[in-house]
Each structure stands twice: as C-alpha cells, then as structure tokens.
Design a protein around this motif. Structure first.
Motif, short mmCIF file in Angstrom:
data_model
loop_
_atom_site.label_atom_id
_atom_site.label_comp_id
_atom_site.label_asym_id
_atom_site.label_seq_id
_atom_site.Cartn_x
_atom_site.Cartn_y
_atom_site.Cartn_z
N LYS A 1 2.98 -7.79 -0.55
CA LYS A 1 1.59 -7.87 -0.08
C LYS A 1 1.10 -6.48 0.26
O LYS A 1 1.82 -5.69 0.86
CB LYS A 1 1.52 -8.76 1.17
N ASN B 1 -2.48 -4.42 1.76
CA ASN B 1 -3.83 -4.44 2.30
C ASN B 1 -4.39 -3.04 2.15
O ASN B 1 -3.76 -2.08 2.60
CB ASN B 1 -3.83 -4.82 3.79
N ARG C 1 -2.80 -8.95 -2.82
CA ARG C 1 -3.55 -7.82 -2.28
C ARG C 1 -4.88 -8.23 -1.68
O ARG C 1 -5.54 -9.13 -2.17
CB ARG C 1 -3.78 -6.81 -3.39
N THR C 2 -5.25 -7.51 -0.64
CA THR C 2 -6.60 -7.57 -0.07
C THR C 2 -7.14 -6.16 -0.09
O THR C 2 -6.43 -5.22 0.26
CB THR C 2 -6.55 -8.09 1.37
N THR C 3 -8.39 -6.00 -0.50
CA THR C 3 -9.04 -4.69 -0.47
C THR C 3 -10.40 -4.87 0.19
O THR C 3 -11.16 -5.75 -0.20
CB THR C 3 -9.23 -4.11 -1.89
#
Length: 130
Positions: free
Chosen positions: A74, A76, A103-105
């Motif tokens: 994961k 970020n 993923r977080t963007t």
C-alpha cells in the motif's frame, strides 16, 4: 508488539516520528519527501526528481529490515500540484514493478516539497499477481 525503526542513512528531521514501525508482519514507513539524505537538499525542482528521491529514501528504510519495494502492498502519496499527477504517475510506474501496490494519491500543500509518500510493506512475501 511493535518496534520502532530508525535508519541513520535515511533523511533526518527534527520531528517526533520514527522512520518506520514494524507491527507483526507489517512495516509502516513514515512519509518521505524528496530530500537527499546526505546533502539534506531537495533532490530537484521537478516532480520526477523528487518522486525518485522519495522512493529511494523508502528503499533505504526498507533495506534496514531486509525488505524491498516489492514488499510494499500500500502506498499513500500526497502531491502538491494536480498538474504534476501525470509525471508523478509515470515516475511511480518506472520505479515500482507490476503488480503495483494499492494506492491513494491526493493533492495537498506541502510547501517546498512536491511529493510525500508513505507505504506499508508486508514482510513475509513480495507482491504477486493472481
């Protein structure tokens, strides 16, 4: 039980955080920015240069516990300018191998930094594609 990890080769900041914390089979890497750990200078004026340095810093910390970017499950990412998202994505895809981590963007004001990335790694095995 968790264990704090400090890495002398990683960038040092006078802030209250561990470079990483290992909790069971997971390693949580604190947010890294594109600062060269030796010179303590921002790696360059572009999102590409800062993203590469940011991920290099993460690799330095992972190596301390015997892991690589292939153990990351994961990520970020916080990017200062939305217009940098395409270049950030290209650089990220050049550094990480498929299958990519979840993923977080998000866009966020980081002052002098163009990107900050934190990751979670799974120690027992590398990412695989089903």
């Amino acid at each position: 039980m968790s264990k704090a990890i400090y890495v002398s080769q990683a960038p040092q900041f006078p802030l209250p955080f561990s470079h990483a914390v290992q909790a069971g089979d997971f390693v949580y890497i604190s947010g890294q920015v594109g600062v060269d750990p030796v010179t303590r200078e921002v790696a360059g004026p572009t999102i590409e240069a800062q993203t590469r340095q940011c991920l290099n810093n993460i690799e330095i910390i992972l190596k301390q516990v015997g892991l690589t970017l292939d153990h990351v499950v994961k990520a970020n990412a916080y990017v200062s300018k939305t217009e940098d998202f395409p270049a950030y994505n290209r650089t990220y895809a050049e550094v990480f191998r498929q299958p990519y981590p979840a993923r977080t963007t998000a866009p966020v004001d980081l002052g002098a930094y163009l990107v900050e990335i934190d990751v979670v790694a799974y120690a027992p095995r590398k990412r695989t594609q089903d």
